[in-house]
Design an enzyme around this catalytic site. Sequence first.
Site, PDB file in Angstrom:
ATOM      1  CE  LYS A 190       1.003 -17.962  -1.196  1.00 32.31           C
ATOM      2  NZ  LYS A 190       0.379 -18.360  -0.482  1.00 32.31           N
TER       3      LYS A 190
ATOM      4  CG  ASP B 294       0.993  -2.014   3.204  1.00 31.23           C
ATOM      5  OD1 ASP B 294       0.326  -0.966   3.891  1.00 31.23           O
ATOM      6  OD2 ASP B 294      -0.468  -2.003   2.226  1.00 31.23           O
TER       7      ASP B 294
ATOM      8  CG  ASP C  71      -0.823 -18.089   2.624  1.00 28.73           C
ATOM      9  OD1 ASP C  71       0.014 -18.068   3.168  1.00 28.73           O
ATOM     10  OD2 ASP C  71      -1.427 -18.962   1.844  1.00 28.73           O
TER      11      ASP C  71
ATOM     12  CE1 TYR D 228       3.593  -1.223  -0.582  1.00 28.30           C
ATOM     13  CE2 TYR D 228       3.787   1.083  -1.133  1.00 28.30           C
ATOM     14  CZ  TYR D 228       3.025  -0.401  -0.602  1.00 28.30           C
ATOM     15  OH  TYR D 228       1.964  -0.603   0.045  1.00 28.30           O
TER      16      TYR D 228
ATOM     17  CG  ASP E 130      -3.865  -1.624   7.925  1.00 29.80           C
ATOM     18  OD1 ASP E 130      -2.722  -0.644   7.753  1.00 29.80           O
ATOM     19  OD2 ASP E 130      -4.441  -0.881   6.720  1.00 29.80           O
TER      20      ASP E 130
HETATM   21  C1  IPM Z   1       0.871   2.474   5.496  1.00 31.33           C
HETATM   22  C2  IPM Z   1       0.030   3.159   4.035  1.00 31.33           C
HETATM   23  C3  IPM Z   1       0.596   3.177   2.681  1.00 31.33           C
HETATM   24  C4  IPM Z   1       1.525   2.622   2.444  1.00 31.33           C
HETATM   25  C5  IPM Z   1      -0.068   4.451   2.035  1.00 31.33           C
HETATM   26  C6  IPM Z   1      -0.990   5.512   2.363  1.00 31.33           C
HETATM   27  C7  IPM Z   1      -0.079   4.025   0.427  1.00 31.33           C
HETATM   28  O1  IPM Z   1      -0.955   1.736   4.004  1.00 31.33           O
HETATM   29  O2  IPM Z   1       1.517   3.615   5.168  1.00 31.33           O
HETATM   30  O3  IPM Z   1       0.518   1.376   5.506  1.00 31.33           O
HETATM   31  O4  IPM Z   1       0.844   1.996   1.609  1.00 31.33           O
HETATM   32  O5  IPM Z   1       2.376   2.624   2.640  1.00 31.33           O
HETATM   33 MG    MG Z   2      -0.323   0.429   5.062  1.00 29.14          MG
END
Ligand code: IPM
Ligand code: MG
Length: 355
Positions: free
Chosen positions: A189, A246, A222, A138, A250
């Site tokens: 990785k 990230d 992975d 990022y 999720d």
């Molecule tokens: C998170 C989100 C963000 C990210 C998105 C909204 C860009 O997915 O905070 O995990 O990838 O950083």
């Molecule tokens: Mg995210």
Amino acid sequence: MKTYRIATIPGDGIGKEVVPAGAEVLQALAASGGGFRFEFEDFGWGGDWYRAHGEMMPADGLEALKGKDAILFGSAGDPQIPDHITLWGLRLKICQGFDQYANVRPTRILPGIDAPLKRCKPEDLDWVIVRENSEGEYAGVGGRVHQGHPIEAATDVSIMTRAGVERVLRFAFKLAQSRPRKQLTVVTKSNAQRHAMVMWDEIANEVAREFPDVKWDKELVDAMTARMVNKPATLDTVVATNLHADILSDLAAALAGSLGIAPTANLDPERRYPSMFEPIHGSAFDIMGKGLANPVGTFWSCVMLLEHLGEQEAAQRLMAAIEAVTADTSLHTGDLGGTARTADVTRAVIARLAR
Ligand code: IPM
Ligand code: MG
């Protein structure tokens, strides 16, 4: 009485519903006695601001936030504005502007939640993922040339610095050390990415020496996804790069039952700047404006905000209220298979706090 100055930035979509709910719960908590009060200032930045002003937040926006004790953020994302603009113009501008380099994402299966892993007992899944939050994938470095031509080329360059990697690893080791199991998994990785990821591994070895009481291991990203699903109890604290974490967070949120519950803290551990707390979910246009959003992710983020302010007792009280409410399935919102509304959940948490 102590006064905490909190900036609220609802942003877009359901952020406009869950952030006011979070502020309401924090006010109720202060009113029920704890020796502190909150002074909120609301900032209407995001997609609407962009349509009116051509930017997601004012150029001097960080100045307005600088003196706050913490920031409560909703979500950024608008169907009419490209995602990379909403992200870089607001959330990342604050995260990077305030050097909030440690993104902390706890995951647990809260009472009453039906999580998808059938062989996993709730106590098997108690993780905190630390996401590097200032650089890596990022970093925003790259470019695009010859747009639209067959020779078009584009790069997104991941930048990893020794200083950046070292500080987030040290933060993660310290966090692992503070938790009962004193256990850290460092995710990289480094088999395929042979420069920066190998540097991560090396720095992890160095930093680990400062924490002889922390058990730690390495995992490739992975293999990590499979381990999260198959052997959740073997994990406790996890640290990974910006993009890897990230994705893993999720997965973690889904394994714990819903993205609607998961909280995040964007921390400046050195406290030079305010830290920012937000639910992990996005702006969810499909349900926005209908009062259906799950506010639990925001409430749990408020728990993290209170912990950051040093209000441990209040944080525990709020977490207990949240867990009492999730335990009651009649108070589950749609993401959890229920029919409760944002206001029902908020009211129930506040009622619990008043007891
Ligand atoms: C998170 C989100 C963000 C990210 C998105 C909204 C860009 O997915 O905070 O995990 O990838 O950083
Ligand atoms: Mg995210």
